[in-house]
Design an enzyme around this catalytic site. Structure first.
Site, mmCIF file in Angstrom:
data_model
loop_
_atom_site.group_PDB
_atom_site.id
_atom_site.type_symbol
_atom_site.label_atom_id
_atom_site.label_comp_id
_atom_site.label_asym_id
_atom_site.label_seq_id
_atom_site.Cartn_x
_atom_site.Cartn_y
_atom_site.Cartn_z
ATOM 1 N N VAL A 57 33.279 11.508 -13.260
ATOM 2 C CA VAL A 57 32.758 12.694 -13.924
ATOM 3 C C VAL A 57 33.589 13.944 -13.647
ATOM 4 O O VAL A 57 33.442 14.952 -14.346
ATOM 5 C CB VAL A 57 31.281 12.917 -13.507
ATOM 6 C CG1 VAL A 57 31.175 13.461 -12.097
ATOM 7 C CG2 VAL A 57 30.549 13.802 -14.500
ATOM 8 N N TYR A 58 34.471 13.914 -12.658
ATOM 9 C CA TYR A 58 35.266 15.100 -12.336
ATOM 10 C C TYR A 58 36.259 15.376 -13.465
ATOM 11 O O TYR A 58 37.124 14.543 -13.773
ATOM 12 C CB TYR A 58 36.023 14.930 -11.026
ATOM 13 C CG TYR A 58 35.147 14.809 -9.794
ATOM 14 C CD1 TYR A 58 33.801 15.140 -9.813
ATOM 15 C CD2 TYR A 58 35.688 14.357 -8.589
ATOM 16 C CE1 TYR A 58 33.011 15.030 -8.683
ATOM 17 C CE2 TYR A 58 34.911 14.244 -7.448
ATOM 18 C CZ TYR A 58 33.567 14.566 -7.506
ATOM 19 O OH TYR A 58 32.793 14.437 -6.375
#
Length: 348
Positions: A57-58
């Protein structure tokens, strides 16, 4: 070959040996350009770091891609332990802990990281819509297939962690080697349930936000809201470290003690905060996140620092916190939770 100045520790009872300072890559592709991220990675390895942590998700997967391209350019990452996480995306159709979601997330992370196997794979949080048996069964299959070496979890409560451990043992799936919670001098809430559970089960703690979002470096003050190119300067209401939430007398009492110790030993305040955290029960490593290589280099200077017992006691005392009277204080008064004393956890 590791730098002797960088201490090492094992994750869990049977996990990999990693550097006690880990490089967190949440800024990569978001607050940090690819070129600057590569500078950080080069510096980290040069200084003896072996543990790199990211998540799908980064920066919507870009963080993993940046690490993958860096690893390809240098001819591989065999001497490093690469950790990533899945649970929240991307892609949008693969959120959660279901078999479909986990398999797709792992395959996508492997592709972005340009790896055959993920060394440590975290579930990034609890999924109330999926039975944890399904999640763990899937993770076990991925370990057996060689796509994951070790399992880990992040952001769970005490009862959730115990359910994960118990279910893994019931299924014959490897028990997670590590837990990644928020933990620092300003927020010691995991000491009530999560930390004792992790230590009892043999999991290592890998705290995120060890500097409290920058608060423990002394950069924020009582009378002026943050501005400029800092995490809170760009968004003072950001998450758990929000200015309005942490701009309290308790915070400044803790900072006063951190500052006094730092001044006396000639170190930055951040080094003192990191050394205290590394002294805590169960903590094997912690995540250093930075926008620039210069910020990372400053924090890497904490490697090997050990505080005097009196300083550790002062920091633990000033950061003590109040817990509900029942059942916690009731149990403590009746000596039914001696584990808190054994772990060095003290509550106001």
């Amino acid at each position: 070959m590791t730098n002797p100045a960088m201490p090492m520790a094992r994750l869990g009872r049977n996990g990999p040996v990693v550097s006690r300072l880990a490089l967190g890559a949440m800024t990569f592709g978001a607050e940090t350009t690819e070129a600057e991220a590569h500078r950080q990675l080069d510096l980290f390895v040069e200084r003896g770091g072996t543990f790199v942590d990211t998540a799908d998700v980064y920066a919507n997967g870009l963080s993993e891609e940046i690490i993958g391209r860096w690893g390809k350019q240098r001819g591989g990452t065999a001497e490093l332990v690469i950790a990533t996480k899945g649970r929240f995306g991307p892609p949008a159709g693969s959120h959660g802990g279901s078999r479909r979601a986990v398999v797709r997330a792992v395959d996508d992370s492997l592709r972005r990281l340009q790896l055959d196997t993920i060394d440590v794979y975290y579930m990034h949080g609890w999924d109330r819509h999926t039975d944890v048996e399904e999640t763990l069964s899937t993770l076990g299959d991925l370990v057996r297939s060689g796509k994951i070496h070790y399992l880990a979890w992040s952001n769970v409560s005490g009862w959730q962690l115990q359910r994960i451990v118990s279910t893994a043992r019931m299924l014959g799936v490897p028990v997670p080697v590590a837990l990644q919670p928020q933990y620092n001098l300003l927020d010691r809430g995991i000491e009530v349930e999560v930390l004792p559970c992790a230590v009892e089960a043999g999991l290592s703690l890998i705290p995120w936000s060890p500097l409290g979002g920058g608060w423990l470096t002394g950069k924020y003050t009582r009378d002026s809201r943050p501005v400029g190119a800092t995490r809170l300067g760009e968004d003072p209401d950001r998450g758990v470290e929000a200015y309005g939430r942490r701009n309290t007398e308790r915070t400044y009492a803790i900072l006063d003690v951190v500052r006094a110790i730092a001044d006396r030993i000639g170190r930055p305040m951040g080094h003192v905060a990191l050394a205290w955290l590394l002294s805590r029960p169960g903590v094997s490593s912690l995540l250093l996140g930075a926008r620039t290589a210069e910020q990372l280099e400053t924090n890497l200077g904490a490697a090997g620092l050990e505080l005097e017992a009196e300083d550790l006691q002062a920091l633990t005392g000033v950061s003590a916190f109040t817990v509900p009277s029942y059942p916690y204080q009731f149990l403590a008064e009746w000596s039914e939770m001696r584990v808190w004393d054994e772990l060095g956890c003290h509550f106001a």
